[in-house]
Scaffold this active site. Structure first.
Site, PDB file in Angstrom:
ATOM      1  N   ASP A 145       0.807  -1.209   0.000  1.00 33.17           N
ATOM      2  CA  ASP A 145       0.000   0.000   0.000  1.00 33.17           C
ATOM      3  C   ASP A 145       0.847   1.268   0.000  1.00 33.17           C
ATOM      4  O   ASP A 145       1.929   1.289   0.576  1.00 33.17           O
ATOM      5  CB  ASP A 145      -0.909   0.001   1.243  1.00 33.17           C
ATOM      6  CG  ASP A 145      -2.255   0.612   0.940  1.00 33.17           C
ATOM      7  OD1 ASP A 145      -2.327   1.466   0.047  1.00 33.17           O
ATOM      8  OD2 ASP A 145      -3.222   0.227   1.599  1.00 33.17           O
ATOM      9  N   ASN A 151     -10.547  -3.334  -5.455  1.00 36.82           N
ATOM     10  CA  ASN A 151      -9.793  -2.434  -6.334  1.00 36.82           C
ATOM     11  C   ASN A 151     -10.443  -2.281  -7.715  1.00 36.82           C
ATOM     12  O   ASN A 151     -10.145  -1.337  -8.447  1.00 36.82           O
ATOM     13  CB  ASN A 151      -8.337  -2.909  -6.509  1.00 36.82           C
ATOM     14  CG  ASN A 151      -7.479  -2.698  -5.280  1.00 36.82           C
ATOM     15  OD1 ASN A 151      -6.541  -3.451  -5.023  1.00 36.82           O
ATOM     16  ND2 ASN A 151      -7.773  -1.665  -4.492  1.00 36.82           N
TER      17      ASN A 151
HETATM   18  C1  IPE Z   1      -1.003   0.188  -4.156  1.00 38.44           C
HETATM   19  O1  IPE Z   1      -1.165   1.312  -3.406  1.00 38.44           O
HETATM   20  C2  IPE Z   1      -1.995  -0.870  -3.897  1.00 38.44           C
HETATM   21  C3  IPE Z   1      -2.772  -1.290  -5.099  1.00 38.44           C
HETATM   22  C4  IPE Z   1      -4.055  -1.482  -5.013  1.00 38.44           C
HETATM   23  C5  IPE Z   1      -2.126  -1.547  -6.378  1.00 38.44           C
HETATM   24  P1  IPE Z   1      -2.402   2.294  -3.529  1.00 38.44           P
HETATM   25  O2  IPE Z   1      -2.781   2.452  -4.943  1.00 38.44           O
HETATM   26  O3  IPE Z   1      -3.498   1.835  -2.616  1.00 38.44           O
HETATM   27  O4  IPE Z   1      -1.777   3.643  -2.991  1.00 38.44           O
HETATM   28  P2  IPE Z   1      -2.408   4.736  -2.024  1.00 38.44           P
HETATM   29  O5  IPE Z   1      -2.954   4.022  -0.815  1.00 38.44           O
HETATM   30  O6  IPE Z   1      -3.483   5.433  -2.773  1.00 38.44           O
HETATM   31  O7  IPE Z   1      -1.262   5.622  -1.691  1.00 38.44           O
HETATM   32 MG    MG Z   2      -4.128   2.315  -0.700  1.00 40.02          MG
END
Ligand code: IPE
Ligand code: MG
Length: 226
Positions: A2, A50
């Site tokens: 994350d 996601n």
């Molecule tokens: C990567 O981080 C995790 C994925 C879902 C690919 P994020 O995309 O959640 O990054 P932040 O939390 O917005 O900084």
């Molecule tokens: Mg995130």
């Protein structure tokens, strides 16, 4: 994994810039895990939730996944890594699934680290799938006039997508979040958690090492007393 988006935005870049940098962290952490003789490394790359992100970001992430799977195959072979993807493949493009299957097959005979990428995965999805599987078994047994198998921990675990993988010893959560975010809900029953504010693109060998050191100092009692 994350914090990719925040990492990019902090530097005035688009979120995808952070995801690309995050892929570098994946490479560094895999190398380090191999060096440390870790047998199983699972990476939560993309959750079921996601899919709600903007189309453009999803497309960028899927493209990155496609490029990484194919781009890393040589290094998987060199490092004896057995690569596997777990998650709902029905939501992935045919092209991506094809690349995943070909690299899974190519690395299937490797006897080094098991690298498991959780893609389009969620713990609830996994549990629901297992429950459906069991209910089908029960139905089948009744139709055949036999007694359905008794559902216990081991049997239920055998229906999960992680059936041949040990439960995680340690879960590392980057980017300052302190929640499980629908990861391996059943499997994490006795997992040790490690939280860090470090954003995933900055999570490299040294950070990984700190997490491992912290884990090595834990006393695991599994609900028992010492
Ligand atoms: C990567 O981080 C995790 C994925 C879902 C690919 P994020 O995309 O959640 O990054 P932040 O939390 O917005 O900084
Ligand atoms: Mg995130």
């Amino acid at each position: 994994m994350d914090g990719n988006g925040r990492w990019a935005q902090k530097q005035g870049h688009e979120r995808l810039f952070g995801h690309n940098a995050g892929a570098e962290s994946v490479r560094a952490c895999c190398e380090y895990a191999v060096e440390k003789k870790i047998e199983y490394l699972s990476l939560f790359a993309f959750s079921e939730e996601n899919w709600n992100r903007p189309e453009e970001e999803i497309a960028g992430l899927m493209k990155l996944m496609f490029q990484s799977v194919l781009g890393e195959r040589e290094s998987f072979m060199k490092n004896h890594i057995k690569f596997r993807v777990i998650g709902d493949r029905e939501k992935l493009s045919a092209e991506l699934v094809e690349s995943i299957v070909s690299v899974e097959e190519e690395t299937a005979g490797n006897d080094g680290m098991n690298l498991i990428v959780m893609l389009s995965y969620s713990g609830k999805w996994d549990i629901l799938r297992a429950a459906r599987h069991y209910s089908e078994e029960v139905l089948k047994a009744y139709m055949e006039g036999s007694t359905p198998p008794m559902l216990d921990n081991d049997l239920f675990s055998s229906y999960l997508s992680t059936c041949d993988i040990p439960d995680p010893d340690l879960m590392i959560r980057t980017g300052g979040e302190q929640r499980i975010s629908n990861y391996m809900l059943w499997q994490c029953a006795y997992t040790e958690f490690y939280y860090t504010d470090v954003l995933w693109p900055d999570f490299r060998k040294n950070e990984f090492d700190l997490a491992l050191k912290s884990f090595n100092n834990r006393e695991r009692r599994y609900g028992n007393i010492k």
